[in-house]
Design a protein around this motif. Structure first.
Motif, PDB file in Angstrom:
ATOM      1  N   ILE A 115      17.762  -5.005 -42.734  1.00 40.43           N
ATOM      2  CA  ILE A 115      17.316  -4.852 -41.351  1.00 40.43           C
ATOM      3  C   ILE A 115      18.401  -4.116 -40.555  1.00 40.43           C
ATOM      4  O   ILE A 115      18.136  -3.128 -39.895  1.00 40.43           O
ATOM      5  CB  ILE A 115      17.061  -6.243 -40.704  1.00 40.43           C
ATOM      6  N   THR A 116      19.620  -4.601 -40.705  1.00 42.47           N
ATOM      7  CA  THR A 116      20.718  -4.037 -39.933  1.00 42.47           C
ATOM      8  C   THR A 116      20.835  -2.534 -40.147  1.00 42.47           C
ATOM      9  O   THR A 116      21.014  -1.784 -39.209  1.00 42.47           O
ATOM     10  CB  THR A 116      22.044  -4.698 -40.352  1.00 42.47           C
ATOM     11  N   SER A 173      18.637  -0.021 -41.114  1.00 44.18           N
ATOM     12  CA  SER A 173      17.719   0.903 -40.453  1.00 44.18           C
ATOM     13  C   SER A 173      17.647   0.632 -38.948  1.00 44.18           C
ATOM     14  O   SER A 173      17.333   1.519 -38.166  1.00 44.18           O
ATOM     15  CB  SER A 173      16.330   0.843 -41.092  1.00 44.18           C
ATOM     16  N   ASP A 174      17.953  -0.612 -38.560  1.00 49.07           N
ATOM     17  CA  ASP A 174      18.005  -0.928 -37.129  1.00 49.07           C
ATOM     18  C   ASP A 174      19.168  -0.223 -36.451  1.00 49.07           C
ATOM     19  O   ASP A 174      19.039   0.295 -35.341  1.00 49.07           O
ATOM     20  CB  ASP A 174      18.143  -2.442 -36.910  1.00 49.07           C
ATOM     21  N   LYS A 179      18.162   3.147 -35.809  1.00 47.20           N
ATOM     22  CA  LYS A 179      17.260   3.258 -34.670  1.00 47.20           C
ATOM     23  C   LYS A 179      18.018   3.188 -33.342  1.00 47.20           C
ATOM     24  O   LYS A 179      17.753   3.969 -32.426  1.00 47.20           O
ATOM     25  CB  LYS A 179      16.193   2.161 -34.726  1.00 47.20           C
ATOM     26  N   SER A 180      18.959   2.246 -33.256  1.00 45.15           N
ATOM     27  CA  SER A 180      19.703   2.147 -31.984  1.00 45.15           C
ATOM     28  C   SER A 180      20.539   3.395 -31.775  1.00 45.15           C
ATOM     29  O   SER A 180      20.678   3.873 -30.653  1.00 45.15           O
ATOM     30  CB  SER A 180      20.635   0.929 -31.954  1.00 45.15           C
ATOM     31  N   THR A 199      13.564   8.983 -37.903  1.00 47.82           N
ATOM     32  CA  THR A 199      13.946   7.628 -38.297  1.00 47.82           C
ATOM     33  C   THR A 199      13.972   7.620 -39.811  1.00 47.82           C
ATOM     34  O   THR A 199      13.240   8.355 -40.468  1.00 47.82           O
ATOM     35  CB  THR A 199      12.916   6.586 -37.833  1.00 47.82           C
TER      36      THR A 199
END
Lengths: 364, 187
Positions: free
Chosen positions: B10-11, B13-14, B17-18, B72
């Protein structure tokens, strides 16, 4: 190739074999056990492949902590916004207004001006087309333009007049004084090409199938849906400034190409042979749309050319212009007389206005 | 263990994104996360530390400059490797006289399998064979070395390797085959 013909290399490169050796999962285990039962002659190759996979090693390469930190500090330095550094030359402040005001001005201006401008433009257009073809029958430059003359649209803002044009595709063009654009009526199916002489601000309507290209001599600026300003007066450098979106600027022979981001611009040298990318001051670039004349340490000749265009007058010099004379000043909605008064003090000249003619004499 | 793994994915690709939304903090974290991998990979493409550092700097400056237009991605590492590979090849094309530093000896080596899962594997690993293989790897032509690095050390698929190296799948396989073939002949 069937796996019964496998060489050592093939085993090493087989992802399934690699899985079996390194991870040992059950399904691949069954498969390769079965395989060895059927191909006992392959045991030598399989052993060797396994040894390679297990022992494959490489030189350890590592970036020290200091270097890692140093590199990041370099990156941080490079991505600092530079706009704060741009343009700090002193200008004479006659009034104060912000970039935000300018944007809201542009917005309201669009609505107000549209109605008025359509009517003005109609007459302007007819007048322009007549006078253009009567007075300068030879000034049409390229053979391409000659061929399609009948289908081409032509707009000009004469010296002293600025105008707004809405194109068929919904894009808007704000023409500065003494500037003109021409384009093929209705554009084509795949392109929207505009030829520009002088200065204009473009608000391009989005159309991903037809790129919007502005040609200024050998330089083309291509956009999909953006707003940008181009200044291309004869014998002056071309400058392109992007306000929003993305544009690609390219040289005719594709020798050079540059992608601009908002806040970035391109300035050619005087011969228009080469260019450099630079950040610009939005207020400065768009000042002409806000009836504001800014001189930022420009040569006197450039300033007088701007005044000629701005007010539709002709300036003649009674004695040579001092070579190193630079002009700075900011004039919002001022009369020509007031501007000349302001400049005459700092630049040391006397002037005389006779209708549309202005005589300037530098004091010795 | 499982939750930790999940969290890490999660971290990754998150973070991306951020970063795309202009989060400078996330940008810094991505740098810290992948700088060693990128540096090691860059040195396998072209053995010139200074050039690799310059290219990494340019890649990150460009990433920041164009962050609002980047796609993304779930595969951040793959994306970064591809960027670096492109940048290095651009630089090499521009300047053909780039010096290659060949280190004379190998002080430390790292095995392809980092942590030995089973004792059996540990028992069959052979120090002298490892040294032989790592020396042989250093002597391989650069492109072959790059292919082996991508496939066996960075754990990219053939498809990803081909994209990073800007060649087709067939050529990626052929390069790797040639590389393994010469490695085989040294042991």
């Amino acid at each position: 190739m069937s796996k019964s013909d496998y060489s050592t290399e093939d085993f090493v490169l087989d992802p399934d074999f690699k899985n079996w050796v390194l991870e040992g999962n059950a399904s691949s285990k069954n498969y390769w056990e079965e395989y060895l039962k059927e191909n006992p002659s392959k045991i030598k190759e399989v052993t060797k492949a396994r040894a390679i996979l297990l022992n494959l090693s490489r030189k350890k390469v590592q970036l020290s902590q200091e270097k890692e930190d140093f590199l990041f500090s370099q990156i941080e330095k490079a991505i600092q916004p530079e706009s704060s550094k741009a343009y700090q030359t002193p200008v004479i402040q006659l009034d104060s207004w912000s970039t935000i005001q300018k944007y809201s001005y542009v917005q309201s201006r669009k609505k107000k001006v549209r109605r008025r401008v359509t009517s003005i433009l109609f007459f302007l257009l007819i007048g322009m087309i007549f006078s253009f073809f009567y007075l300068f029958p030879n000034s049409i430059e390229s053979p391409l333009e000659l061929q399609t003359k009948a289908e081409r649209e032509f707009f000009q803002a004469p010296p002293g007049v600025k105008s707004t044009i809405s194109l068929e595709d919904g894009s808007k063009v704000f023409l500065n004084s003494g500037s003109s654009i021409s384009y093929q009526k209705g554009f084509t199916d795949s392109t929207r090409i505009i030829n520009l002489h002088g200065e204009a601000f473009f608000e391009v309507a989005k159309d991903s199938l037809r790129p919007f290209t502005v040609k200024t001599g050998s330089i083309a600026t291509t956009a999909l849906g953006t707003s940008f300003n181009i200044s291309s007066f004869p014998n002056e450098p071309i400058s392109i400034a992007l306000i929003s979106g993305v544009v690609v600027v390219s040289e005719e022979n594709k020798l050079a190409e540059e992608k601009l981001m908002p806040g970035e611009g391109i300035q050619t040298n005087a011969e228009r042979k080469s260019w450099k990318k630079e950040r610009f001051d939005v207020e400065h670039v768009l000042s002409w749309m806000n009836k504001t004349l800014i001189f930022d340490a420009v040569p006197f000749k450039t300033a007088s050319r701007k005044l000629e265009n701005w007010f539709g007058v002709e300036i003649t010099f009674n004695n040579p212009v001092p070579k190193d004379l630079l002009v700075s000043g900011k004039f919002k909605d001022e009369t020509l007389e007031n501007i000349l008064i302001g400049l005459s003090y700092s630049s040391g000249f006397e002037y005389e206005i006779q209708g549309k003619n202005i005589q300037i004499r530098f004091k010795p | 263990m499982k939750t930790k793994l999940f969290k890490e994915e999660i971290t990754d690709s998150d973070l991306w994104k951020s970063f795309l939304q202009g989060d400078k903090e996330a940008f810094g974290q991505i740098y810290r996360l992948y700088i060693q991998d990128l540096f090691r990979f860059g040195c396998s493409v072209i053995p010139n530390e200074d050039l690799v550092m310059d290219c990494i700097q340019e890649v990150f400056v460009d990433l920041w400059k164009y962050h609002s237009q980047l796609p993304t991605t779930e595969r951040v590492k793959f994306y970064l490797f591809k960027c670096l590979s492109n940048k290095i090849h651009q630089e090499v094309k521009k300047n053909k006289k780039i010096k290659l530093h060949q280190e004379k000896y190998i002080c430390e080596i790292e095995p392809c399998i980092q942590s030995c899962e089973t004792e059996l594997i540990q028992a069959t690993q052979n120090q002298s064979l490892k040294e032989k293989l790592s020396k042989a790897l250093e002597k391989l032509p650069l492109r072959q070395k790059e292919a082996v690095n991508c496939l066996f050390f960075e754990k990219f698929t053939y498809e990803e390797t081909a994209k990073i190296m800007n060649i087709n799948l067939r050529s990626a396989y052929t390069l790797a085959w040639k590389a393994i073939s010469s490695l085989k002949n040294t042991i």
